[in-house]
Design an enzyme around this catalytic site. Sequence first.
Site, PDB file in Angstrom:
ATOM      1  CB  SER A 193     -26.630 -27.767 -12.111  1.00 41.14           C
ATOM      2  OG  SER A 193     -27.657 -28.690 -11.848  1.00 41.14           O
ATOM      3  NE  ARG A 194     -25.620 -20.838  -8.578  1.00 38.53           N
ATOM      4  CZ  ARG A 194     -26.845 -20.828  -8.011  1.00 38.53           C
ATOM      5  NH1 ARG A 194     -27.910 -21.243  -8.698  1.00 38.53           N
ATOM      6  NH2 ARG A 194     -27.002 -20.412  -6.775  1.00 38.53           N
TER       7      ARG A 194
END
Length: 216
Positions: A193-194
């Site tokens: 999710s970065r």
Amino acid sequence: MNEDLHLEHIRREYSSRSLSRSELPAEPLPMVERWLREAIESRVYEPTAMLVGTASPEGQPSIRTVLLKEVLGGRFVFYTGYESRKGRQIAANPRVALTFLWHELERQIHVEGTIERLPAAESDAYFAMRPYKSRIGARISPQSQPIPSREWIMMRFAAESLKFVGREVPRPDSWGGYAVTPHRIELWQGRDSRLHDRFVYELQEDGSWSLTRVAP
Ligand SMILES: Cc1cc2nc3c(=O)[nH]c(=O)nc-3n(C[C@H](O)[C@H](O)[C@H](O)COP(=O)(O)O)c2cc1C
């Protein structure tokens, strides 16, 4: 007219590894060396390749890839043409940045520091280890200068090759090593999710290193 290129759909999740503070030593170099060894052992393509960023006196940055040849006494060593574009920028401004990127490990390292030439004897020693053709190439290539054609450089290469058959090939003064002394090193590990793990080491006045987690 140029066609637009839409790349928004190219997207990958990074989820193979993590990096926690408890893994990190008080100083960054052992960790950098560990990641370099892991990149080499993982057989990633060109594990020692790094980007070198320099800046012109006007502050225009430029980057290019070179190969790290040693981490010596805490300094990052590479070899190049001293009169190349990067060499001229370094002569005017010794502040540089390095980036290692290992896609397969979802890792990158950013280094900021100052650069200086290696002593001539050290450049001589490495030059002597290079293959014959690489030594000839370093002698005849006016790196980063305009040249008339591929034939021009091939002719120079052929002539110089003949000149040194069976003889020692001397290192040209225009080619040698640089060593980068780091004062900031960031380790980046891609996560889901970065929400990547990022840790920044910064050299303090007393010679110790601070360690800070920064937001992805
Ligand atoms: C994988 C890779 C490794 C390279 N290694 C070196 C190197 O070790 N030394 C070097 O001078 N150029 C190397 N180059 C070429 C440089 O990227 C660059 O073209 C050259 O040094 C001239 O840069 P400049 O005009 O900015 O000075 C390499 C290029 C690639 C793609």
